[in-house]
Design a protein around this motif. Structure first.
Motif, mmCIF file in Angstrom:
data_model
loop_
_atom_site.group_PDB
_atom_site.id
_atom_site.type_symbol
_atom_site.label_atom_id
_atom_site.label_comp_id
_atom_site.label_asym_id
_atom_site.label_seq_id
_atom_site.Cartn_x
_atom_site.Cartn_y
_atom_site.Cartn_z
ATOM 1 N N GLU A 61 0.740 -1.214 0.033
ATOM 2 C CA GLU A 61 0.005 0.040 -0.040
ATOM 3 C C GLU A 61 0.921 1.177 -0.204
ATOM 4 O O GLU A 61 0.484 2.085 -0.708
ATOM 5 C CB GLU A 61 -0.959 0.046 1.135
ATOM 6 N N LYS A 62 2.097 1.200 0.503
ATOM 7 C CA LYS A 62 2.919 2.322 0.630
ATOM 8 C C LYS A 62 3.272 2.651 -0.942
ATOM 9 O O LYS A 62 3.521 3.958 -1.098
ATOM 10 C CB LYS A 62 4.008 2.028 1.285
ATOM 11 N N ASP A 63 3.540 1.986 -1.645
ATOM 12 C CA ASP A 63 3.913 1.881 -3.192
ATOM 13 C C ASP A 63 2.679 2.457 -3.658
ATOM 14 O O ASP A 63 2.908 3.502 -4.791
ATOM 15 C CB ASP A 63 4.380 0.789 -3.667
ATOM 16 N N LEU A 64 1.679 2.246 -3.357
ATOM 17 C CA LEU A 64 0.374 2.840 -4.057
ATOM 18 C C LEU A 64 0.097 4.094 -3.655
ATOM 19 O O LEU A 64 -0.017 5.200 -4.379
ATOM 20 C CB LEU A 64 -1.100 1.880 -3.857
ATOM 21 N N ASP A 65 0.514 4.514 -2.436
ATOM 22 C CA ASP A 65 0.305 5.949 -1.902
ATOM 23 C C ASP A 65 1.254 6.737 -2.419
ATOM 24 O O ASP A 65 1.055 7.886 -2.591
ATOM 25 C CB ASP A 65 0.262 5.942 -0.253
ATOM 26 N N LEU A 66 2.367 6.314 -2.559
ATOM 27 C CA LEU A 66 3.718 7.093 -3.373
ATOM 28 C C LEU A 66 3.323 7.473 -4.683
ATOM 29 O O LEU A 66 3.956 8.592 -5.166
ATOM 30 C CB LEU A 66 5.043 6.291 -3.369
ATOM 31 N N LEU A 67 2.623 6.818 -5.259
ATOM 32 C CA LEU A 67 2.230 7.398 -6.580
ATOM 33 C C LEU A 67 1.462 8.782 -6.665
ATOM 34 O O LEU A 67 1.503 9.519 -7.769
ATOM 35 C CB LEU A 67 1.283 6.266 -7.501
ATOM 36 N N LYS A 68 0.956 9.359 -5.491
ATOM 37 C CA LYS A 68 0.169 10.354 -5.591
ATOM 38 C C LYS A 68 1.355 11.563 -5.340
ATOM 39 O O LYS A 68 0.832 12.800 -5.629
ATOM 40 C CB LYS A 68 -0.568 10.302 -4.468
ATOM 41 N N PHE A 69 2.505 11.356 -5.352
ATOM 42 C CA PHE A 69 3.465 12.603 -4.821
ATOM 43 C C PHE A 69 4.662 12.707 -5.735
ATOM 44 O O PHE A 69 5.126 11.466 -6.220
ATOM 45 C CB PHE A 69 3.758 12.562 -3.373
ATOM 46 N N GLY A 70 5.229 13.829 -5.861
ATOM 47 C CA GLY A 70 6.312 14.005 -6.571
ATOM 48 C C GLY A 70 6.458 13.762 -7.980
ATOM 49 O O GLY A 70 5.504 13.606 -8.561
ATOM 50 N N ARG A 71 7.751 13.692 -8.524
ATOM 51 C CA ARG A 71 8.066 13.438 -10.115
ATOM 52 C C ARG A 71 8.512 11.850 -9.977
ATOM 53 O O ARG A 71 9.317 11.441 -9.175
ATOM 54 C CB ARG A 71 9.068 14.208 -10.453
ATOM 55 N N HIS A 72 7.932 10.900 -10.915
ATOM 56 C CA HIS A 72 8.187 9.542 -10.828
ATOM 57 C C HIS A 72 9.044 9.268 -12.195
ATOM 58 O O HIS A 72 8.684 9.835 -13.081
ATOM 59 C CB HIS A 72 7.020 8.850 -10.943
ATOM 60 N N MET A 73 10.187 8.685 -11.986
ATOM 61 C CA MET A 73 11.149 8.483 -13.244
ATOM 62 C C MET A 73 11.624 6.985 -13.339
ATOM 63 O O MET A 73 12.054 6.641 -12.348
ATOM 64 C CB MET A 73 12.562 9.246 -13.005
ATOM 65 N N ARG A 74 11.474 6.529 -14.301
ATOM 66 C CA ARG A 74 12.117 5.246 -14.525
ATOM 67 C C ARG A 74 13.324 5.122 -15.183
ATOM 68 O O ARG A 74 13.582 5.608 -16.352
ATOM 69 C CB ARG A 74 10.972 4.601 -15.422
ATOM 70 N N LEU A 75 14.346 4.843 -14.240
ATOM 71 C CA LEU A 75 15.559 4.838 -14.509
ATOM 72 C C LEU A 75 16.061 3.515 -15.581
ATOM 73 O O LEU A 75 16.831 3.701 -16.448
ATOM 74 C CB LEU A 75 16.757 4.872 -13.338
ATOM 75 N N ASN A 76 15.563 2.424 -15.201
ATOM 76 C CA ASN A 76 15.552 1.196 -15.950
ATOM 77 C C ASN A 76 14.554 0.279 -15.570
ATOM 78 O O ASN A 76 13.668 0.668 -14.718
ATOM 79 C CB ASN A 76 17.068 0.669 -15.872
ATOM 80 N N SER A 77 14.792 -0.859 -16.049
ATOM 81 C CA SER A 77 13.612 -1.874 -15.793
ATOM 82 C C SER A 77 13.363 -2.259 -14.322
ATOM 83 O O SER A 77 12.353 -2.583 -13.880
ATOM 84 C CB SER A 77 13.644 -3.050 -16.813
ATOM 85 N N LYS A 78 14.413 -2.156 -13.476
ATOM 86 C CA LYS A 78 14.583 -2.607 -12.071
ATOM 87 C C LYS A 78 14.618 -1.301 -11.110
ATOM 88 O O LYS A 78 14.194 -1.565 -9.901
ATOM 89 C CB LYS A 78 15.617 -3.476 -11.773
ATOM 90 N N THR A 79 14.721 -0.057 -11.743
ATOM 91 C CA THR A 79 14.782 1.104 -10.762
ATOM 92 C C THR A 79 13.911 2.017 -11.255
ATOM 93 O O THR A 79 13.805 2.707 -12.248
ATOM 94 C CB THR A 79 16.299 1.559 -10.996
ATOM 95 N N LYS A 80 13.305 2.542 -10.157
ATOM 96 C CA LYS A 80 12.327 3.977 -10.159
ATOM 97 C C LYS A 80 12.796 4.996 -9.251
ATOM 98 O O LYS A 80 13.246 4.247 -8.278
ATOM 99 C CB LYS A 80 10.955 3.556 -10.023
#
Length: 331
Positions: free
Chosen positions: A219-238
């Motif tokens: 649930e913390k990962d779902l909550d985190l979607l609401k905040f900040g800029r989200h960047m995908r650096l590679n297939s394993k790292t955001k």
């Protein structure tokens, strides 16, 4: 002496909007004992429902349904709207869960504030029928605001609900609801805007990215979607990059300090950057450069960045990556 007639009890789904409020008042005017249930997940909250409950005095139950909701979201049978909004399957699930509460607590039927034709996807005749069929409570769902435009339900047929006192509203106009609100003396209600994050384009992109790269969704990962800029650096790292001090604080509340890596520029004001689950050394250095780029530190000289994870802290020194360059990673 005739036996006293048993009071009819109804359980409604409540979003907290005007239609929810009016549907309860229309039934209560018939002498029906109305109660509400509202469901919450990281995508929608119970705040409006709580306020509506206080305003008109309808008892409210609040249930967090995140685990079962996420199971529904990943089902191949889910029908999505324009973004990641599974409105029809969402409503079916909520009516199914409300039906279980109805049975457990002895309510007579379910109701909602849905208005036929108000929403092009979820409130057509076909979609309302879909919801009933897939909820498992077909015939037991009363929609007081549009009842006269819909087939009779079981509570109407057996006399527990007087169909003549229900309404026949259709379409997107809000004028009839506003007139009804004036009649009932309802003055405090939210504007008719969507409260579900799954209808938001940016949030939906972030959620789809999460689905594409993770097998489970704390649930913390779902909550985190609401905040900040989200960047995908590679297939394993955001990474998630805070925008403001308030953003930083919200992101910090979603962090697991044992597994998530937190970066902060040492000597200049700047964003909180989190790498959920940590990352490899090259990804840490890339994230540190992005962290510096969004800070007040100069980009043309090496800058120290603190890296925290699992109670340990170390420092790395990097050149800043200007935001214009890091934007290519934005989800």
């Amino acid at each position: 002496m005739a036996a006293e007639k048993k009071t009819t009890r109804a359980l409604g789904l409540c979003s907290g909007g005007l239609d929810s409020i009016l549907s309860a008042l229309v039934l209560r005017e018939q002498g029906i004992d109305v109660h509400w249930v509202t469901f919450e997940t990281p995508f929608f909250s119970s705040a409006k429902a709580k306020k509506a409950s206080e305003h008109i005095g309808v008892p409210l139950m609040v249930r967090n349904i995140t685990p079962v909701y996420m199971e529904m979201m990943r089902s191949p049978s889910v029908i999505l709207g324009k973004h990641m909004n599974p409105c029809m399957d969402c409503h079916s699930l909520m009516f199914r869960l409300a039906g279980e509460i109805m049975t457990e607590k002895g309510f007579d039927f379910l109701f909602s504030g849905e208005v036929l034709g108000q929403r092009p996807m979820s409130q057509t005749r076909t979609s309302l029928r879909y919801v009933e069929k897939h909820s498992g409570y077909s015939g037991s769902i009363v929609r007081p605001l549009s009842a006269k435009m819909l087939p009779e339900t079981i509570p109407e047929q057996d006399g527990r609900v007087d169909r003549e006192q229900l309404l026949g509203l259709t379409g997107r106009s809000r004028k009839p609801q506003l007139q009804l609100a004036e009649k009932f003396g309802v003055t405090d209600f939210p504007a008719p805007t969507g409260g579900c994050l799954l209808t938001d384009q940016i949030f939906s992109r972030r959620l789809k990215d999460l689905f594409d790269h993770q097998a489970t969704y704390p649930e913390k990962d779902l909550d985190l979607l609401k905040f900040g800029r989200h960047m995908r650096l590679n297939s394993k790292t955001k990474i998630v990059v805070g925008r403001t001090q308030q953003d930083n604080e919200q992101i910090n509340r979603c962090i697991d300090p044992e597994t998530d890596m937190v970066l902060k520029v040492a000597d200049f004001p700047g964003p909180l950057v989190v790498i959920p689950g940590g990352g490899s050394e090259p990804m840490i250095m890339l994230a540190a450069g992005i962290c510096v780029g969004y800070s007040k530190a100069p980009n043309d000289t090496p800058v120290t960045v603190n890296v925290h994870v699992g109670g340990h802290r170390r420092q790395v020194t990097v050149l800043g990556t200007p935001p214009a360059e890091s934007k290519r990673f934005l989800i």
